[in-house]
Design a protein around this motif. Sequence first.
Motif, short mmCIF file in Angstrom:
data_model
loop_
_atom_site.label_atom_id
_atom_site.label_comp_id
_atom_site.label_asym_id
_atom_site.label_seq_id
_atom_site.Cartn_x
_atom_site.Cartn_y
_atom_site.Cartn_z
N TYR A 84 84.92 108.78 126.46
CA TYR A 84 85.98 109.29 125.59
C TYR A 84 85.33 110.01 124.42
CZ TYR A 84 88.62 105.85 128.25
OH TYR A 84 89.18 105.12 129.27
N PRO A 85 85.53 111.34 124.30
CA PRO A 85 84.89 112.10 123.20
C PRO A 85 85.29 111.54 121.84
CG PRO A 85 85.86 113.57 124.83
CD PRO A 85 86.34 112.20 125.17
N TRP A 86 84.33 111.54 120.93
CA TRP A 86 84.58 111.04 119.57
C TRP A 86 84.05 112.04 118.54
CZ3 TRP A 86 81.95 106.28 116.86
CH2 TRP A 86 82.64 105.99 115.67
N ILE A 87 82.71 112.19 118.45
CA ILE A 87 82.10 113.15 117.52
C ILE A 87 81.17 114.03 118.34
CG2 ILE A 87 80.92 113.42 115.30
CD1 ILE A 87 81.43 110.50 114.74
N PRO A 88 81.71 115.02 119.04
CA PRO A 88 80.88 115.84 119.95
C PRO A 88 79.72 116.53 119.24
CG PRO A 88 83.22 116.25 120.29
CD PRO A 88 83.12 115.43 119.05
N SER A 89 79.91 116.94 117.99
CA SER A 89 78.85 117.66 117.28
C SER A 89 77.60 116.81 117.11
CB SER A 89 79.35 118.13 115.91
OG SER A 89 79.76 117.01 115.12
N LEU A 90 77.74 115.50 117.10
CA LEU A 90 76.60 114.59 116.96
C LEU A 90 76.26 113.92 118.28
CD1 LEU A 90 77.45 112.86 113.55
CD2 LEU A 90 75.90 114.78 113.97
N ASP A 91 76.86 114.39 119.37
CA ASP A 91 76.64 113.80 120.70
C ASP A 91 77.02 112.32 120.70
OD1 ASP A 91 75.96 113.72 123.37
OD2 ASP A 91 73.86 113.19 122.99
N ILE A 92 78.09 111.99 120.00
CA ILE A 92 78.56 110.60 119.95
C ILE A 92 79.93 110.55 120.62
CG2 ILE A 92 79.25 108.69 118.47
CD1 ILE A 92 77.31 109.66 116.38
N SER A 93 80.00 109.80 121.68
CA SER A 93 81.26 109.58 122.37
C SER A 93 81.38 108.09 122.67
CB SER A 93 81.32 110.39 123.67
OG SER A 93 80.20 110.08 124.50
N ILE A 94 82.60 107.65 122.84
CA ILE A 94 82.83 106.24 123.17
C ILE A 94 82.60 106.09 124.67
CG2 ILE A 94 84.50 104.36 123.13
CD1 ILE A 94 85.81 105.66 120.74
N ASP A 95 81.40 105.70 125.03
CA ASP A 95 81.01 105.53 126.43
C ASP A 95 81.02 104.05 126.78
OD1 ASP A 95 80.57 108.20 126.19
OD2 ASP A 95 78.40 108.11 126.37
N PHE A 96 81.85 103.68 127.73
CA PHE A 96 81.87 102.30 128.21
C PHE A 96 81.19 102.25 129.57
CE2 PHE A 96 85.86 101.76 125.51
CZ PHE A 96 85.14 101.19 124.48
N TYR A 97 80.24 101.33 129.69
CA TYR A 97 79.46 101.20 130.93
C TYR A 97 79.53 99.76 131.39
CZ TYR A 97 75.50 101.50 134.15
OH TYR A 97 74.69 101.47 135.27
N LEU A 98 80.11 99.54 132.55
CA LEU A 98 80.28 98.19 133.09
C LEU A 98 79.33 98.00 134.27
CD1 LEU A 98 81.97 95.52 132.98
CD2 LEU A 98 83.42 96.55 134.76
N ASP A 99 78.27 97.23 134.05
CA ASP A 99 77.39 96.83 135.15
C ASP A 99 77.37 95.30 135.21
OD1 ASP A 99 75.95 96.19 132.90
OD2 ASP A 99 74.12 97.25 133.48
N GLY A 100 76.46 94.75 135.99
CA GLY A 100 76.43 93.31 136.15
C GLY A 100 76.20 92.57 134.85
N LEU A 101 75.32 93.10 133.99
CA LEU A 101 75.01 92.44 132.73
C LEU A 101 76.21 92.44 131.79
CD1 LEU A 101 72.88 91.13 130.86
CD2 LEU A 101 72.33 93.44 130.05
N SER A 102 76.82 93.60 131.61
CA SER A 102 77.99 93.66 130.71
C SER A 102 79.16 92.89 131.28
CB SER A 102 78.37 95.11 130.45
OG SER A 102 78.54 95.83 131.65
N LEU A 103 79.29 92.84 132.61
CA LEU A 103 80.37 92.07 133.22
C LEU A 103 80.20 90.58 132.92
CD1 LEU A 103 82.86 91.93 135.04
CD2 LEU A 103 81.31 91.75 137.02
N LEU A 104 78.97 90.08 133.00
CA LEU A 104 78.71 88.68 132.67
C LEU A 104 79.16 88.36 131.24
CD1 LEU A 104 77.35 85.89 132.99
CD2 LEU A 104 75.19 86.97 132.33
N PHE A 105 78.77 89.21 130.31
CA PHE A 105 79.11 88.94 128.90
C PHE A 105 80.61 89.13 128.63
CE2 PHE A 105 74.59 89.12 128.32
CZ PHE A 105 74.36 88.31 127.21
#
Length: 776
Positions: free
Chosen positions: A57-78
């Motif tokens: 989800y774009p947030w501050i494109p000029s600074l290459d900052i976007s709300i990136d959510f990444y769900l893998d095994g580690l984040s799923l556990l937490f």
Amino acid sequence: MIYAVFAPLVVTLLIPLISKWKEKIHTGWFLLPIPFLIFLYFIQFAGENFTPKSEVYPWIPSLDISIDFYLDGLSLLFVLLISGIGTLVVLYSIYYLHKSEQLKQFYIYLFLFMFSMLGVVLSDNVFVLYTFWEFTSLSSFLLIGFWHHREGSRYGALKSMLITVFGGLSLLAGFIMLTVISGTTSIQSMIEQTDVIVDHPYFPLLFVFLVLGAFTKSAQFPFHIWLPDAMEAPTPVSAYLHSATMVKAGIFLIARFSPLLGQEPIFFAVISVVGLITLFWASFMAVRQTDLKGILAFSTVSQLGMIMAMLGFGTEAAIFAAVFHILNHATFKGSLFMIAGIVDHETGTRDIRKLGGLMTFMPMSATLAVFGVFSMAGAPLPFLNGFYSKEEFLGATVELNQYTGGFLGFLQEAIPYIAVIGSIFTFVYSMYFFFGTFRGPFKEKELDKKPHEAPVGMLISPTILVLGVILIGLFPNAVNEPFLAHSAEAVFGGDIHAHLKFWHGFETPFIMSLIIVGIGTILAVTRKKWAGVYNIFPRKGFNEVYNFVVDSIENGSKKITETYMTGSLRHYVAFILTAIFLICFSIMIISNGFAFDFSQTADITIPEILVGLVMAIAAIATIFTTSRLGAIITVGVVGYGLSILFVLYRAPDLALTQLIVETVSVALFLLCFKHLPELRKLPSHPGVKSTNSLIAICFGGLMTLIGISAHSTKLFSPISDYFLEQSVPLGGGHNVVNVILVDMRGLDTLFEITVLGIAALAIYGLIKLRHNKGAK
């Protein structure tokens, strides 16, 4: 995913409305479905065929900052731990916290923390992760200090925030360096550039910044001192923050960056050494504690050290054991914190010296504690999950063989012995917790109230957690392939194949477990005979260092502040003007900012010279006048003289504006004339007058030079041309100034008027307040 992550934040906006009905229905009942629904949403992703998922989800494109959510095994556990344990904590809090408590604030803080932790474990953008990271520090500060009327709560909250925010700033420095080196803000993209980052000359510094952030958050030695003091929080907070979520944020960070950092020997040396020291020291000091939550606090630090050490080993077996123990620790430690809260709730104390023999009065709580305690101790029982991960840990220590000779080789050889010693004291404090509370003589006179079993509702949450302890112990592979394996692979960076079973044969890890149980039992039985050894160690230790540092900073800042906060307005103005002069003049000199070009200025005629002289004389007269009325009049002369200059330079709009402003100002001065203070002469000391004169001349001269330089420097085409051209087409008026104020800067003007209106209302309120007081 974004809806699941932000759901707790949205709920915090509704809690003030929901809490109005707390006298009829406990606020927690309204909020209980939220974490449970989040848990159900994410549990659907678990399975043998699980593949990572991402959302951007774009947030501050000029600074290459976007709300990136990444769900893998580690984040799923937490995520499942955060939402699952969160559900049980909310349920437990319904029975633990009375309706008379500030439930609105409690649940706002709790759900803000839940939102922050979900963001930490799901963020792929380092700066978004850092934002959530600091939100966890802020919300945990509020939760720990919930009972702010207690000095201990305030002290613990401040200590936790200072230490974790210090680590957070270090983490930010590391993230900035990672971004500069890799040219990306995505964690997954950084991992793909591991060689570039590791080979960079600043990698050691970057590594230090990252691990400092992790060590402070996960209470690693010597930053562990904040966690015991955080036990002043309500027990639901301790069960949530300090067993399953916040303290594991640092563990998560190290695990997330293990594919990037784990290939370097420095990673093994630092992470393993700090983890093992934390394991040993915290387990040793846990036996010294007399508060039930204090024992569990040092126990948590010890267990975190063990997990950190396993991540430092970096082997397939060690990483799998670390991930497995993250899950197991959340189950048995969460249940034990809740049991400690039940004991406190039903007996009025957590002091283990006053407890004993409670099994007769609290059989259900004691039964639940048995399973939790022996799982925490890693006892070799096939129906307890703690033994499996402890066995995997011991096995990982004896399988290390990647280094030969030197310090790393020696460390590798010493690790199994350190692990055994630390685990022995883990067994001792586990037995100390249970037998000191539920067995032994009953000390009725020491208790504030007669103990009795907790309400059924308060027992539901620890019962569910203990069922998790047992079910995982009986069917460990049920959570292995569909769940744990994916988590471990996300950390290891490759495939992991592990089959869990209770009996591996009479091998080294099992022998180590027998040694731990045997020696641990002896030490637990004879604890009172050797407990005197703790007198050698100072009771506060590193806490004294923390207190000294904080007190030194406070005292030093107080002394510095007192040097310039003198209460004199003249001093404040002098400091401000001097600072502005020094900074601006230095920058102008360094950047060659001074420029003088009079080719495009208007000719100066006799009228302008005369008006300027009158203004200068009036301005100087204000310095020497001894009459308040004379000062007001001379200041007005300066303002009206400026209006005349505007007329002479053909700026009638500005002249009218200046006339209005000056007239209103003089009128206001005259209205307040009665209340103005008497004019006081400057101190007779010649140095004061000369200093003031020097500051005034320097500052006035600087402003003059900057004004001339600004007019003489034409770096860009003047914006006035645009306004002149567009005044009629866009604004429909030839009065350019009015068009700018009303049309082109209409929103600014609206807010300026709003500010003035609010200021007027505030002044009116103050006048009414003073009038009412006078009437009384």
